[in-house]
Design a protein around this motif. Structure first.
Motif, PDB file in Angstrom:
ATOM      1  N   GLU A  47      15.365  -1.686   8.698  1.00  8.46           N
ATOM      2  CA  GLU A  47      14.301  -2.443   9.341  1.00  8.46           C
ATOM      3  C   GLU A  47      13.691  -1.695  10.534  1.00  8.46           C
ATOM      4  OE1 GLU A  47      13.128  -5.056   7.899  1.00  8.46           O
ATOM      5  OE2 GLU A  47      14.734  -5.062   6.415  1.00  8.46           O
ATOM      6  N   THR A  48      14.363  -0.680  11.058  1.00 10.73           N
ATOM      7  CA  THR A  48      13.845   0.048  12.214  1.00 10.73           C
ATOM      8  C   THR A  48      12.726   1.020  11.841  1.00 10.73           C
ATOM      9  OG1 THR A  48      15.487   1.806  11.985  1.00 10.73           O
ATOM     10  CG2 THR A  48      16.073  -0.084  13.375  1.00 10.73           C
ATOM     11  N   LEU A  49      12.484   1.239  10.543  1.00 11.79           N
ATOM     12  CA  LEU A  49      11.459   2.186  10.102  1.00 11.79           C
ATOM     13  C   LEU A  49      10.054   1.601  10.143  1.00 11.79           C
ATOM     14  CD1 LEU A  49      13.297   3.810   7.089  1.00 11.79           C
ATOM     15  CD2 LEU A  49      13.013   4.732   9.394  1.00 11.79           C
ATOM     16  N   GLY A  50       9.914   0.307  10.265  1.00  4.29           N
ATOM     17  CA  GLY A  50       8.595  -0.320  10.311  1.00  4.29           C
ATOM     18  C   GLY A  50       8.157  -0.786   8.925  1.00  4.29           C
ATOM     19  N   ALA A  51       6.861  -1.020   8.796  1.00  4.41           N
ATOM     20  CA  ALA A  51       6.318  -1.541   7.545  1.00  4.41           C
ATOM     21  C   ALA A  51       6.389  -0.492   6.445  1.00  4.41           C
ATOM     22  CB  ALA A  51       4.871  -1.978   7.744  1.00  4.41           C
ATOM     23  N   ARG A  52       6.607  -0.950   5.223  1.00  7.94           N
ATOM     24  CA  ARG A  52       6.688  -0.059   4.076  1.00  7.94           C
ATOM     25  C   ARG A  52       5.295   0.464   3.742  1.00  7.94           C
ATOM     26  NH1 ARG A  52       9.537  -2.044  -1.314  1.00  7.94           N
ATOM     27  NH2 ARG A  52      11.311  -1.889   0.080  1.00  7.94           N
ATOM     28  N   LYS A  53       5.217   1.763   3.459  1.00 11.74           N
ATOM     29  CA  LYS A  53       3.945   2.393   3.111  1.00 11.74           C
ATOM     30  C   LYS A  53       4.009   2.915   1.687  1.00 11.74           C
ATOM     31  CE  LYS A  53       3.101   3.819   7.858  1.00 11.74           C
ATOM     32  NZ  LYS A  53       2.973   4.932   8.772  1.00 11.74           N
ATOM     33  N   ASN A  54       2.848   3.278   1.156  1.00 13.00           N
ATOM     34  CA  ASN A  54       2.777   3.863  -0.166  1.00 13.00           C
ATOM     35  C   ASN A  54       3.487   5.218  -0.145  1.00 13.00           C
ATOM     36  OD1 ASN A  54       2.131   4.790  -2.679  1.00 13.00           O
ATOM     37  ND2 ASN A  54      -0.066   4.566  -2.454  1.00 13.00           N
ATOM     38  N   SER A  55       4.491   5.380  -0.986  1.00  9.97           N
ATOM     39  CA  SER A  55       5.262   6.615  -0.962  1.00  9.97           C
ATOM     40  C   SER A  55       4.665   7.694  -1.854  1.00  9.97           C
ATOM     41  CB  SER A  55       6.691   6.330  -1.416  1.00  9.97           C
ATOM     42  OG  SER A  55       6.681   5.831  -2.731  1.00  9.97           O
ATOM     43  N   GLY A  56       3.629   7.376  -2.593  1.00 13.49           N
ATOM     44  CA  GLY A  56       3.030   8.341  -3.505  1.00 13.49           C
ATOM     45  C   GLY A  56       1.817   9.016  -2.919  1.00 13.49           C
ATOM     46  N   LEU A  57       0.666   8.655  -3.401  1.00 14.94           N
ATOM     47  CA  LEU A  57      -0.575   9.275  -2.958  1.00 14.94           C
ATOM     48  C   LEU A  57      -0.921   8.876  -1.532  1.00 14.94           C
ATOM     49  CD1 LEU A  57      -2.646   8.569  -6.173  1.00 14.94           C
ATOM     50  CD2 LEU A  57      -1.552  10.711  -5.551  1.00 14.94           C
ATOM     51  N   SER A  58      -1.541   9.794  -0.809  1.00 18.69           N
ATOM     52  CA  SER A  58      -1.911   9.476   0.568  1.00 18.69           C
ATOM     53  C   SER A  58      -3.100   8.519   0.615  1.00 18.69           C
ATOM     54  CB  SER A  58      -2.228  10.749   1.345  1.00 18.69           C
ATOM     55  OG  SER A  58      -3.293  11.440   0.723  1.00 18.69           O
ATOM     56  N   LYS A  59      -3.983   8.606  -0.387  1.00 16.90           N
ATOM     57  CA  LYS A  59      -5.116   7.683  -0.466  1.00 16.90           C
ATOM     58  C   LYS A  59      -5.006   6.899  -1.773  1.00 16.90           C
ATOM     59  CE  LYS A  59      -8.582  10.185   2.151  1.00 16.90           C
ATOM     60  NZ  LYS A  59      -9.934  10.745   2.114  1.00 16.90           N
ATOM     61  N   GLU A  60      -4.982   5.601  -1.651  1.00 17.70           N
ATOM     62  CA  GLU A  60      -4.895   4.771  -2.838  1.00 17.70           C
ATOM     63  C   GLU A  60      -6.299   4.512  -3.354  1.00 17.70           C
ATOM     64  OE1 GLU A  60      -3.168   0.423  -4.121  1.00 17.70           O
ATOM     65  OE2 GLU A  60      -2.228   1.507  -2.474  1.00 17.70           O
ATOM     66  N   LYS A  61      -6.482   4.618  -4.668  1.00 16.24           N
ATOM     67  CA  LYS A  61      -7.782   4.371  -5.286  1.00 16.24           C
ATOM     68  C   LYS A  61      -8.176   2.919  -5.101  1.00 16.24           C
ATOM     69  CE  LYS A  61      -9.131   7.925  -7.997  1.00 16.24           C
ATOM     70  NZ  LYS A  61     -10.450   8.328  -8.334  1.00 16.24           N
ATOM     71  N   THR A  62      -9.471   2.690  -4.894  1.00 19.60           N
ATOM     72  CA  THR A  62      -9.989   1.338  -4.784  1.00 19.60           C
ATOM     73  C   THR A  62     -10.026   0.724  -6.178  1.00 19.60           C
ATOM     74  OG1 THR A  62     -11.373   2.049  -2.952  1.00 19.60           O
ATOM     75  CG2 THR A  62     -11.939  -0.037  -3.996  1.00 19.60           C
ATOM     76  N   LYS A  63      -9.479  -0.454  -6.303  1.00 18.19           N
ATOM     77  CA  LYS A  63      -9.469  -1.132  -7.600  1.00 18.19           C
ATOM     78  C   LYS A  63     -10.750  -1.943  -7.755  1.00 18.19           C
ATOM     79  CE  LYS A  63      -4.542  -1.192  -8.249  1.00 18.19           C
ATOM     80  NZ  LYS A  63      -4.098  -0.391  -7.167  1.00 18.19           N
ATOM     81  N   ARG A  64     -11.221  -2.040  -8.979  1.00 15.52           N
ATOM     82  CA  ARG A  64     -12.447  -2.780  -9.301  1.00 15.52           C
ATOM     83  C   ARG A  64     -12.128  -3.902 -10.281  1.00 15.52           C
ATOM     84  NH1 ARG A  64     -15.709  -1.306  -5.304  1.00 15.52           N
ATOM     85  NH2 ARG A  64     -15.801   0.941  -5.103  1.00 15.52           N
ATOM     86  N   VAL A  65     -13.036  -4.865 -10.384  1.00 14.61           N
ATOM     87  CA  VAL A  65     -12.862  -6.005 -11.287  1.00 14.61           C
ATOM     88  C   VAL A  65     -13.841  -5.879 -12.441  1.00 14.61           C
ATOM     89  CG1 VAL A  65     -13.010  -8.513 -11.500  1.00 14.61           C
ATOM     90  CG2 VAL A  65     -12.096  -7.493  -9.420  1.00 14.61           C
ATOM     91  N   ILE A  66     -13.306  -5.984 -13.658  1.00 17.40           N
ATOM     92  CA  ILE A  66     -14.144  -6.035 -14.848  1.00 17.40           C
ATOM     93  C   ILE A  66     -14.040  -7.447 -15.403  1.00 17.40           C
ATOM     94  CG2 ILE A  66     -14.421  -5.259 -17.226  1.00 17.40           C
ATOM     95  CD1 ILE A  66     -13.573  -2.525 -16.387  1.00 17.40           C
ATOM     96  N   THR A  67     -15.180  -8.071 -15.642  1.00 17.33           N
ATOM     97  CA  THR A  67     -15.226  -9.399 -16.247  1.00 17.33           C
ATOM     98  C   THR A  67     -15.632  -9.223 -17.701  1.00 17.33           C
ATOM     99  OG1 THR A  67     -15.891 -10.327 -14.119  1.00 17.33           O
ATOM    100  CG2 THR A  67     -16.220 -11.711 -16.065  1.00 17.33           C
TER     101      THR A  67
END
Length: 137
Positions: A47-67
Motif C-alpha cells: 500500500e505504500t507504493l501509491g495508486a496502481r498504474k498501467n504496467s505496460g504501455l506508457s500511453k494507453e490508446k483512447t477507446k472508441r464506441v461503435i454502435t
C-alpha cells in the motif's frame, strides 16, 4: 504359503514402529506450509507504493464506441481500440454479419459506416465514435 505368512507378520510388526503417534488434544488453527507462508506475504500488495498504474504501455490508446444497427432496428455497442479489425469486433459483440470471401471482393459483408460503404471483413475501426449499419444486402 507358510513362508509368506511369517514374512507378512514380520513386516506388519516392523511397520508399527514407523507410525506417528496421533494426538487428539491439540488442533491446528490454520494451514501452515513452512517456507511458502513467507512467500505468500511477498506477493501481497504494498500500500505504500501509491495508486496502481498501467504496467505496460506508457500511453494507453483512447477507446472508441461503435454502435451497430441491424436491418431490423436492433442496436448493440462495442468499445474498441482504433485500428482493430471490424470483423473481430463484430464477432466479439455477437453481431451476425454474413461473410463469403474474407478478402473484401464479394461485398457480402458490406456495411454503412458513417456515409460510406465498407467491407467489414477487411475494414478497421476508425479513430472516432461511429455508427455501422450491417447486413445491407
Amino acid at each position: 504359503v507358510n513362508f509368506v505368512s511369517p514374512m507378512f507378520i514380520a513386516l506388519l510388526a516392523a511397520s508399527a514402529f514407523y507410525l506417528p503417534a496421533v494426538s487428539t488434544s491439540t488442533r491446528a488453527t490454520g494451514v501452515q506450509m513452512g517456507l511458502f507462508d513467507s512467500l505468500g506475504k511477498a506477493f501481497a500488495n504494498d500500500e505504500t507504493l501509491g495508486a496502481r498504474k498501467n504496467s505496460g504501455l506508457s500511453k494507453e490508446k483512447t477507446k472508441r464506441v461503435i454502435t451497430w444497427k441491424s436491418p431490423k432496428g436492433g442496436v448493440k455497442t462495442s468499445l474498441v481500440v482504433p485500428g482493430q479489425r471490424l470483423k473481430d469486433v463484430a464477432r466479439a459483440t455477437g453481431i451476425p454479419v454474413k461473410y463469403d470471401c474474407q478478402e473484401g471482393t464479394c461485398k457480402t459483408c458490406e456495411a454503412k459506416l458513417g456515409g460510406s460503404r465498407v467491407k467489414i471483413c477487411v475494414a478497421r475501426a476508425p479513430d472516432k465514435d461511429c455508427v455501422i449499419q450491417y447486413n445491407l444486402r
